[in-house]
Write a protein that holds these residues in place. Structure first.
Motif, PDB file in Angstrom:
ATOM      1  N   ALA A  42       0.830  -1.204   0.000  1.00 13.75           N
ATOM      2  CA  ALA A  42       0.000   0.000   0.000  1.00 13.75           C
ATOM      3  C   ALA A  42       0.867   1.257   0.000  1.00 13.75           C
ATOM      4  O   ALA A  42       0.559   2.236  -0.692  1.00 13.75           O
ATOM      5  CB  ALA A  42      -0.929  -0.007   1.215  1.00 13.75           C
ATOM      6  N   ASP A  43       1.983   1.230   0.764  1.00 15.81           N
ATOM      7  CA  ASP A  43       2.903   2.371   0.754  1.00 15.81           C
ATOM      8  C   ASP A  43       3.493   2.582  -0.632  1.00 15.81           C
ATOM      9  O   ASP A  43       3.657   3.718  -1.078  1.00 15.81           O
ATOM     10  CB  ASP A  43       4.034   2.163   1.754  1.00 15.81           C
ATOM     11  CG  ASP A  43       3.612   2.389   3.194  1.00 15.81           C
ATOM     12  OD1 ASP A  43       2.502   2.917   3.409  1.00 15.81           O
ATOM     13  OD2 ASP A  43       4.398   2.049   4.092  1.00 15.81           O
ATOM     14  N   LEU A  44       3.815   1.494  -1.325  1.00 15.16           N
ATOM     15  CA  LEU A  44       4.356   1.613  -2.678  1.00 15.16           C
ATOM     16  C   LEU A  44       3.324   2.249  -3.611  1.00 15.16           C
ATOM     17  O   LEU A  44       3.655   3.153  -4.378  1.00 15.16           O
ATOM     18  CB  LEU A  44       4.780   0.248  -3.218  1.00 15.16           C
ATOM     19  CG  LEU A  44       5.260   0.229  -4.670  1.00 15.16           C
ATOM     20  CD1 LEU A  44       6.470   1.135  -4.862  1.00 15.16           C
ATOM     21  CD2 LEU A  44       5.567  -1.182  -5.118  1.00 15.16           C
ATOM     22  N   PHE A  73       8.475   8.934  -1.004  1.00 12.51           N
ATOM     23  CA  PHE A  73       7.225   9.122  -0.267  1.00 12.51           C
ATOM     24  C   PHE A  73       6.868   7.912   0.593  1.00 12.51           C
ATOM     25  O   PHE A  73       5.735   7.788   1.030  1.00 12.51           O
ATOM     26  CB  PHE A  73       6.090   9.427  -1.255  1.00 12.51           C
ATOM     27  CG  PHE A  73       6.378  10.660  -2.068  1.00 12.51           C
ATOM     28  CD1 PHE A  73       6.074  11.916  -1.576  1.00 12.51           C
ATOM     29  CD2 PHE A  73       6.971  10.554  -3.308  1.00 12.51           C
ATOM     30  CE1 PHE A  73       6.358  13.049  -2.312  1.00 12.51           C
ATOM     31  CE2 PHE A  73       7.258  11.683  -4.058  1.00 12.51           C
ATOM     32  CZ  PHE A  73       6.952  12.934  -3.553  1.00 12.51           C
ATOM     33  N   MET A  74       7.834   7.030   0.814  1.00 10.52           N
ATOM     34  CA  MET A  74       7.608   5.841   1.634  1.00 10.52           C
ATOM     35  C   MET A  74       8.406   6.005   2.931  1.00 10.52           C
ATOM     36  O   MET A  74       9.598   5.713   2.974  1.00 10.52           O
ATOM     37  CB  MET A  74       8.027   4.590   0.861  1.00 10.52           C
ATOM     38  CG  MET A  74       7.188   4.385  -0.389  1.00 10.52           C
ATOM     39  SD  MET A  74       7.768   3.052  -1.437  1.00 10.52           S
ATOM     40  CE  MET A  74       7.446   1.646  -0.422  1.00 10.52           C
ATOM     41  N   PRO A  75       7.769   6.460   4.001  1.00 13.10           N
ATOM     42  CA  PRO A  75       8.500   6.875   5.200  1.00 13.10           C
ATOM     43  C   PRO A  75       9.244   5.760   5.923  1.00 13.10           C
ATOM     44  O   PRO A  75      10.221   6.031   6.600  1.00 13.10           O
ATOM     45  CB  PRO A  75       7.405   7.452   6.102  1.00 13.10           C
ATOM     46  CG  PRO A  75       6.149   6.817   5.626  1.00 13.10           C
ATOM     47  CD  PRO A  75       6.339   6.604   4.152  1.00 13.10           C
ATOM     48  N   TYR A  76       8.820   4.530   5.797  1.00  5.16           N
ATOM     49  CA  TYR A  76       9.446   3.459   6.569  1.00  5.16           C
ATOM     50  C   TYR A  76      10.416   2.623   5.742  1.00  5.16           C
ATOM     51  O   TYR A  76      10.893   1.606   6.200  1.00  5.16           O
ATOM     52  CB  TYR A  76       8.377   2.558   7.190  1.00  5.16           C
ATOM     53  CG  TYR A  76       7.430   3.358   8.041  1.00  5.16           C
ATOM     54  CD1 TYR A  76       7.860   3.928   9.225  1.00  5.16           C
ATOM     55  CD2 TYR A  76       6.133   3.580   7.641  1.00  5.16           C
ATOM     56  CE1 TYR A  76       7.012   4.691  10.001  1.00  5.16           C
ATOM     57  CE2 TYR A  76       5.268   4.341   8.410  1.00  5.16           C
ATOM     58  CZ  TYR A  76       5.709   4.892   9.587  1.00  5.16           C
ATOM     59  OH  TYR A  76       4.874   5.641  10.345  1.00  5.16           O
ATOM     60  N   LEU A  77      10.707   3.048   4.542  1.00  2.73           N
ATOM     61  CA  LEU A  77      11.602   2.313   3.664  1.00  2.73           C
ATOM     62  C   LEU A  77      13.044   2.539   4.098  1.00  2.73           C
ATOM     63  O   LEU A  77      13.458   3.679   4.317  1.00  2.73           O
ATOM     64  CB  LEU A  77      11.408   2.786   2.219  1.00  2.73           C
ATOM     65  CG  LEU A  77      12.199   2.060   1.160  1.00  2.73           C
ATOM     66  CD1 LEU A  77      11.668   0.627   1.018  1.00  2.73           C
ATOM     67  CD2 LEU A  77      12.067   2.768  -0.171  1.00  2.73           C
TER      68      LEU A  77
END
Length: 110
Positions: A42-44, A73-77
């Motif tokens: 979903a983050d992707l 824009f993927m904060p936990y990557l």
């Protein structure tokens, strides 16, 4: 992986262990490798939308800034440290085709 599967199926871990064989669990793991689900995916998707909008609104971006990518824009990557960029190379049509084959079909370029 067991927790992700339980969450996706709406079951507790105990319920899942009671009805899921190890062989079926392995198949779910293989399926997840082919078609992942859950919050990471979903983050992707959200990152793809956000980077598309950011690149479309490029006139507002700094001059010479790199295009936005979904990972921005993927904060936990977990992001690797930025390596110095190599000089840009111009590839011939054959070299470009070889790299495309490598990316699409897994055929290493010669």
């Amino acid at each position: 992986m067991l927790f992700r599967l339980a969450l996706a199926m709406g079951r507790t871990i105990q319920e899942l262990r009671a009805v899921l064989s190890y062989a079926e669990f392995q198949e779910w793991c293989w399926y997840y490798q082919i078609e992942p689900w859950g919050e990471d995916r979903a983050d992707l998707r959200a990152g793809i939308v956000a980077s598309t909008i950011a690149n479309y609104a490029g006139k507002l971006r700094a001059e010479g800034a790199d295009p936005a990518i979904p990972a921005d824009f993927m904060p936990y990557l977990d992001r690797p440290e930025q390596a110095p960029q190599a000089e840009a190379q111009t590839l011939s049509d054959d070299e470009l085709a070889a790299w495309a084959d490598a990316a699409i079909f897994g055929i290493p370029p010669e």
